[in-house]
Design an enzyme around this catalytic site. Sequence first.
Site, PDB file in Angstrom:
ATOM      1  CG  ASP A   1      34.190  54.878  43.550  1.00 37.46           C
ATOM      2  OD1 ASP A   1      33.349  55.535  44.158  1.00 37.46           O
ATOM      3  OD2 ASP A   1      34.358  54.944  42.321  1.00 37.46           O
TER       4      ASP A   1
ATOM      5  CE1 TYR B   1      39.731  47.361  45.775  1.00 42.90           C
ATOM      6  CE2 TYR B   1      38.336  45.841  46.994  1.00 42.90           C
ATOM      7  CZ  TYR B   1      39.485  46.609  46.906  1.00 42.90           C
ATOM      8  OH  TYR B   1      40.375  46.612  47.938  1.00 42.90           O
TER       9      TYR B   1
ATOM     10  CG  PHE C   1      40.190  49.295  51.933  1.00 38.70           C
ATOM     11  CD1 PHE C   1      41.094  49.756  50.991  1.00 38.70           C
ATOM     12  CD2 PHE C   1      39.670  50.201  52.844  1.00 38.70           C
ATOM     13  CE1 PHE C   1      41.489  51.083  50.969  1.00 38.70           C
ATOM     14  CE2 PHE C   1      40.052  51.537  52.831  1.00 38.70           C
ATOM     15  CZ  PHE C   1      40.961  51.982  51.893  1.00 38.70           C
TER      16      PHE C   1
ATOM     17  CG  HIS D   1      44.574  55.339  49.935  1.00 40.00           C
ATOM     18  ND1 HIS D   1      44.804  54.171  49.215  1.00 40.00           N
ATOM     19  CD2 HIS D   1      43.238  55.427  50.080  1.00 40.00           C
ATOM     20  CE1 HIS D   1      43.647  53.586  48.951  1.00 40.00           C
ATOM     21  NE2 HIS D   1      42.673  54.329  49.464  1.00 40.00           N
TER      22      HIS D   1
END
Length: 220
Positions: free
Chosen positions: A65, A67, A78, A187
């Site tokens: 997703d 932020y 990221f 992750h």
Amino acid sequence: MAVKIEASWKKQLDDEFEKTYFKELVTFVKEAYEQKQVYPPGSLIFSAFDHCSFDEVKVVIVGQDPYHGSGQANGLCFSVAEGVRHPPSLQNIFKEIESDLGQPIPESGNLGRWADQGVLLLNATLTVEAAKAGSHQNRGWETFTDAVLRVVSEGKENIVFLLWGAYAQKKGSFLDDEKHLVLKSPHPSPFSAHSGFFGNKHFSKTNQYLTSKGLTPINW
């Protein structure tokens, strides 16, 4: 349907834009931007593609997703806009690069510099409502980004796919690992980074592979 996306991607994905699910997605996204606070800014929804044409892709990193905090998302997974504090997952990515390659942690969390070198920073979902993680999931974005991964996997060779976490690994389950390098690890989130993201050496492994194929390595 006229979609403002970089020309080489438009050529690859043109059929996708005509499908019913995508037309419904466009309607949903337009209404969301008109009625609510949505990230990233509308002009940056397809930023990952604008920075990195289909022909230039060498590496694909799969996120989930954007932020959902104010001023953070810039259309690259990221990554955050200039001047924004590094979120925890990005901090851990930079820590792994420092450990793996000996590079100091940069001040800027804007990963446009990676994208401009051929790193497709692809979130599974390209929009999100402010302060509501996952709010635009299951509206069609995942189908679209699966199509993106498919055209890269089928249409190119010697791509490095970085799949961090169970979600990304499931999403990339159909990738052709006989003609590409598919690297998997936990992750970089603080909840899982110590379970195998730290020490995965994905950045040096990526560059070793690219070099072995006669390609320019990424300046991480």
